[in-house]
Design a protein around this motif. Structure first.
Motif, PDB file in Angstrom:
ATOM      1  N   SER B  32      14.630   8.154   7.360  1.00 41.60           N
ATOM      2  CA  SER B  32      14.220   6.920   6.693  1.00 41.60           C
ATOM      3  C   SER B  32      13.756   7.141   5.267  1.00 41.60           C
ATOM      4  O   SER B  32      13.206   6.253   4.638  1.00 41.60           O
ATOM      5  CB  SER B  32      13.088   6.282   7.495  1.00 41.60           C
ATOM      6  N   THR B  35      13.959   4.453   1.810  1.00 37.85           N
ATOM      7  CA  THR B  35      14.154   3.016   2.046  1.00 37.85           C
ATOM      8  C   THR B  35      13.333   2.177   1.089  1.00 37.85           C
ATOM      9  O   THR B  35      13.816   1.246   0.467  1.00 37.85           O
ATOM     10  CB  THR B  35      13.739   2.658   3.476  1.00 37.85           C
ATOM     11  N   PHE B  36      12.051   2.514   0.991  1.00 38.70           N
ATOM     12  CA  PHE B  36      11.190   1.732   0.107  1.00 38.70           C
ATOM     13  C   PHE B  36      10.822   2.489  -1.158  1.00 38.70           C
ATOM     14  O   PHE B  36      10.313   1.917  -2.095  1.00 38.70           O
ATOM     15  CB  PHE B  36       9.882   1.367   0.829  1.00 38.70           C
ATOM     16  N   TYR B  39       9.607   8.217  -0.134  1.00 34.29           N
ATOM     17  CA  TYR B  39       8.836   8.659   1.014  1.00 34.29           C
ATOM     18  C   TYR B  39       9.550   8.232   2.283  1.00 34.29           C
ATOM     19  O   TYR B  39      10.512   7.470   2.254  1.00 34.29           O
ATOM     20  CB  TYR B  39       7.406   8.081   0.993  1.00 34.29           C
ATOM     21  N   ARG B  40       9.056   8.748   3.363  1.00 35.36           N
ATOM     22  CA  ARG B  40       9.679   8.485   4.651  1.00 35.36           C
ATOM     23  C   ARG B  40       9.179   7.157   5.168  1.00 35.36           C
ATOM     24  O   ARG B  40       8.014   7.021   5.499  1.00 35.36           O
ATOM     25  CB  ARG B  40       9.285   9.634   5.591  1.00 35.36           C
ATOM     26  N   ALA B  43       6.969   6.521   8.240  1.00 34.55           N
ATOM     27  CA  ALA B  43       5.534   6.799   8.220  1.00 34.55           C
ATOM     28  C   ALA B  43       4.720   5.515   8.225  1.00 34.55           C
ATOM     29  O   ALA B  43       3.610   5.469   8.741  1.00 34.55           O
ATOM     30  CB  ALA B  43       5.179   7.638   6.995  1.00 34.55           C
ATOM     31  N   LEU B  44       5.284   4.458   7.656  1.00 40.42           N
ATOM     32  CA  LEU B  44       4.572   3.181   7.634  1.00 40.42           C
ATOM     33  C   LEU B  44       4.300   2.714   9.052  1.00 40.42           C
ATOM     34  O   LEU B  44       3.188   2.341   9.408  1.00 40.42           O
ATOM     35  CB  LEU B  44       5.412   2.129   6.910  1.00 40.42           C
ATOM     36  N   GLU B  45       5.346   2.770   9.861  1.00 41.52           N
ATOM     37  CA  GLU B  45       5.178   2.291  11.228  1.00 41.52           C
ATOM     38  C   GLU B  45       4.278   3.224  12.012  1.00 41.52           C
ATOM     39  O   GLU B  45       3.510   2.786  12.869  1.00 41.52           O
ATOM     40  CB  GLU B  45       6.559   2.171  11.890  1.00 41.52           C
ATOM     41  N   GLU B  46       4.342   4.514  11.717  1.00 41.94           N
ATOM     42  CA  GLU B  46       3.467   5.465  12.421  1.00 41.94           C
ATOM     43  C   GLU B  46       2.011   5.168  12.132  1.00 41.94           C
ATOM     44  O   GLU B  46       1.164   5.154  13.015  1.00 41.94           O
ATOM     45  CB  GLU B  46       3.781   6.905  11.974  1.00 41.94           C
ATOM     46  N   HIS B  47       1.717   4.908  10.862  1.00 46.18           N
ATOM     47  CA  HIS B  47       0.342   4.576  10.502  1.00 46.18           C
ATOM     48  C   HIS B  47      -0.078   3.278  11.146  1.00 46.18           C
ATOM     49  O   HIS B  47      -1.199   3.110  11.600  1.00 46.18           O
ATOM     50  CB  HIS B  47       0.204   4.448   8.977  1.00 46.18           C
ATOM     51  N   ARG B  48       0.833   2.352  11.188  1.00 44.17           N
ATOM     52  CA  ARG B  48       0.508   1.022  11.664  1.00 44.17           C
ATOM     53  C   ARG B  48       0.253   0.996  13.163  1.00 44.17           C
ATOM     54  O   ARG B  48      -0.511   0.188  13.664  1.00 44.17           O
ATOM     55  CB  ARG B  48       1.666   0.083  11.325  1.00 44.17           C
ATOM     56  N   SER B  49       0.919   1.900  13.875  1.00 43.20           N
ATOM     57  CA  SER B  49       0.786   1.825  15.323  1.00 43.20           C
ATOM     58  C   SER B  49      -0.264   2.771  15.876  1.00 43.20           C
ATOM     59  O   SER B  49      -0.286   3.057  17.052  1.00 43.20           O
ATOM     60  CB  SER B  49       2.144   2.096  15.975  1.00 43.20           C
ATOM     61  N   ARG B  50      -1.167   3.219  15.029  1.00 43.32           N
ATOM     62  CA  ARG B  50      -2.260   4.059  15.531  1.00 43.32           C
ATOM     63  C   ARG B  50      -3.132   3.266  16.484  1.00 43.32           C
ATOM     64  O   ARG B  50      -3.222   2.045  16.395  1.00 43.32           O
ATOM     65  CB  ARG B  50      -3.119   4.520  14.369  1.00 43.32           C
TER      66      ARG B  50
END
Lengths: 256, 362
Positions: B32, B35-36, B39-40, B43-50
């Motif tokens: 990924s 995309t934005f 960076y990967r 990682a956004l979703e990983e941080h978000r789903s903590r």
């Protein structure tokens, strides 16, 4: 035409070379083309582009109780001795000297100052990562593990970080530290897992005086928006042009 | 082409290097990435789903609404529950449906002092104490480390009257809770309380006895959410009570006990002292005047002194004293009325009050 007879060795060599190169070519072509076409965007119900998170701290209200520091430590499992947010106490003395202390980050409150000198004024200043727009820390990351999300939060990709520590050196506010066990850079994430679900950060929720406010600059009804529109606000170290997103109300000139 | 082998080798090498680099790149760079930005994006979703550790106050409210109500009335309304009680993840699942453990209840002095210890750096308008001074002020020995703050201060409503004022003034709080002023907090009249019991040499609280203090809520013209429903026209009330309106020496508190304003012996007794004294001597001293003389609306409130009910018939007495009636108070003497009258040789419709003084029946 003279018929040229090739030997078996030559034949195998030529076929092997042809087959090998074709295989490699196909492999490379497939992956490269796919990569160049761009990966599909991950499909989630949260739209990153609709928010711009920020923070405000009212230093006139802070009583230095340290509940914010404890809440952050518990919520984000911050190791002992390290702080993602902390509270500093300033004593301005009559002779012009300024005493700054932050015992254990202020996590367990403060004790009264012991020392000579008449205190003219004293106050608390809570600090955390400023999630700057013009971040020095994301610029220096060699692998792209330190980044700024589309919604304005600076995060560290814990799987990608190699622990070189360059970003820790680069941050002028001292917000970053090296995690002693994971060996990656670590810092305040604005409780990204909370704010993206409409909750408050652990520190803002814990503050008993409402001195810490997290919000969305794009939401005109939010308390944060009202503060930055109406109050006299200031950032830390504006001369460094990092464009921090944490606004302070009542920040005194002696604050570093 | 003659002697082209070196070109061929060079070409192959180039293709291999380029291809190898491209292949290596696609293999090593995470999917990924880019995309934005640099960076990967995963990682956004990983941080978000903590996992969330702390909950919210709304979630606490689901099961503990009575605490929330108490909190709302006090100064501790802005304190988040989990500040003192620890993270909610120890207590329930995220939805708050299943209880998995107990939360901590920290009763120590240190928990309170972390916020309320006096420090130079704290804002002056924040309530802060010096621990030893406060102990002196409330009469606790300095060596006593057992007495806790929460013994006087309800942690959810630290200035709640019944617990706080009632600690030293239990009589007054009890009296207040019996009458219409139970909804009036002590501080309404005894204000300001800045240094009372905070430091030794404590200042006494003001005791406003002026008419103006009562008129704040009870005058017909007083407005605002705190104004009482029971409004009077001061001048009319004074005249009805037989007081010259210009006489500034007669105050409301002369007739009305400020903690229990309709307290009979003081109130009715001011004008009907004889009856009050008689009543207080006899077994009817526990009986409120209003039990028999109600309704007395308007008596003395307005200029036209409406008379309260004075019902001399049997009904007033038999309401409580008839055998089988629901008594006003337990253990009262209940009789068979007909039998009682017959025994005394009286007509069955004789009023009780012909023999028994209603205020001192025996």
């Amino acid at each position: 035409m003279k018929e040229k007879r090739i030997s078996r060795r030559e034949f195998i060599q030529q076929v092997g070379a042809a087959a090998g190169s074709t295989a490699i070519l196909f492999l490379v072509a497939e992956e490269t083309l796919a990569d160049l076409a761009g990966t599909p965007k991950p499909v989630v119900e949260y739209d990153w582009t609709k928010h711009h998170y920020g923070y405000a701290i009212d230093t006139r209200k802070c009583i230095g109780c340290g509940r914010c520091v404890l809440a952050c430590k518990t919520e984000n499992k911050v190791p002992d001795g390290y702080y993602r947010t902390w509270v500093e106490r300033y004593h301005v003395l009559k002779n012009g000297a300024v005493e700054i202390d932050t015992p254990e980050g202020g996590a367990f409150g403060f004790k009264e100052r012991e020392g000579d000198g008449k205190v003219i004024k004293a106050f608390f200043v809570p600090k955390l990562c400023n999630h700057c727009v013009n971040t020095p820390c994301t610029q220096v990351c060699p692998v792209g593990a330190s980044f700024r999300t589309p919604d304005g939060v600076v995060l560290v990709d814990s799987e990608h970080c190699i622990g070189c520590g360059y970003c820790i050196q680069a941050c002028p506010y001292g917000s970053r530290f090296l995690h002693p066990e994971l060996k990656i850079a670590s810092k305040c994430t604005f409780c990204y897992h909370r704010i993206t679900k409409g909750l408050f950060t652990a520190c803002a929720q814990a503050c008993p005086r409402g001195a810490r406010i997290v919000g969305d600059f794009r939401d005109e009804n939010s308390q944060l928006y009202k503060i930055v529109s109406n109050e006299r606000v200031r950032m830390l170290k504006p001369e460094l042009n990092t464009e921090p997103q944490v606004y302070y109300i009542g920040l005194d000139g002696v604050v570093v | 082409m003659e002697h082209a082998k070196h070109l061929l080798r060079a070409a192959i090498l180039l293709v291999l290097t380029a291809g190898g680099f491209l292949y290596f790149r696609t293999a090593m760079v995470p999917e990924s990435f880019g995309t934005f930005g640099y960076y990967r994006a995963d990682a956004l979703e990983e941080h978000r789903s903590r996992e969330l550790v702390y909950r919210t106050t709304e979630l606490c409210n689901n099961c503990h609404p009575e605490i929330m109500v108490m909190r709302k009335e006090g100064r501790h309304f802005t304190i988040h529950c989990e500040d003192c009680h620890g993270p909610g993840s120890r207590h329930t699942d995220w939805k708050g449906e299943e209880v998995i453990g107990a939360m901590t209840i920290n009763r120590s002095r240190e928990n309170c002092l972390t916020c309320h210890r006096r420090l130079t750096a704290r804002p002056a308008d924040f309530p802060q104490i010096d621990e030893l001074e406060h102990l002196d002020a409330v009469g606790v020995e300095r060596e006593d480390t057992e007495t806790l703050c929460v013994e006087c201060h309800n942690p959810h409503h630290p200035t709640q009257d019944d617990t706080l004022c009632g600690n030293c003034h239990p009589g007054k709080v009890a009296l207040k809770s019996q009458g219409g002023h139970r909804i009036v907090i002590c501080r309404t009249c005894h204000y300001p309380i800045k240094r009372h019991r905070l430091v030794s040499g404590m200042e006494k609280l003001p005791k406003p006895v002026s008419r103006e203090n009562c008129a704040r809520c009870h005058d017909v013209e007083s407005k605002g959410p705190d104004a009482s429903r029971l409004k009077i026209d001061v001048v009319g009330h004074l005249v009805a009570g037989g007081v010259e309106p210009t006489d500034r020496t007669r105050l409301c508190v002369h007739c009305h006990d400020p903690h229990r304003p309709m307290e009979e012996s003081k109130l009715c007794g001011t004008c009907h002292g004889e009856q009050a004294r008689t009543r207080n001597r006899g077994v009817h001293r526990a009986l409120a005047c209003g039990e028999c003389h109600a309704p007395f609306r308007g008596h003395i409130r307005f200029k036209d002194k409406r008379k309260p009910r004075v019902d001399r018939s049997q009904k007033t007495c038999t309401r409580c004293h008839e055998a089988g009636a629901k008594p006003y108070v337990r253990g009262i003497k209940q009789i068979d009325v007909a039998g009682h009258l017959a025994e005394a040789g009286l007509e069955p419709d004789t009023a009780c009050v012909e023999c028994h003084s209603p205020h001192d029946p025996l």
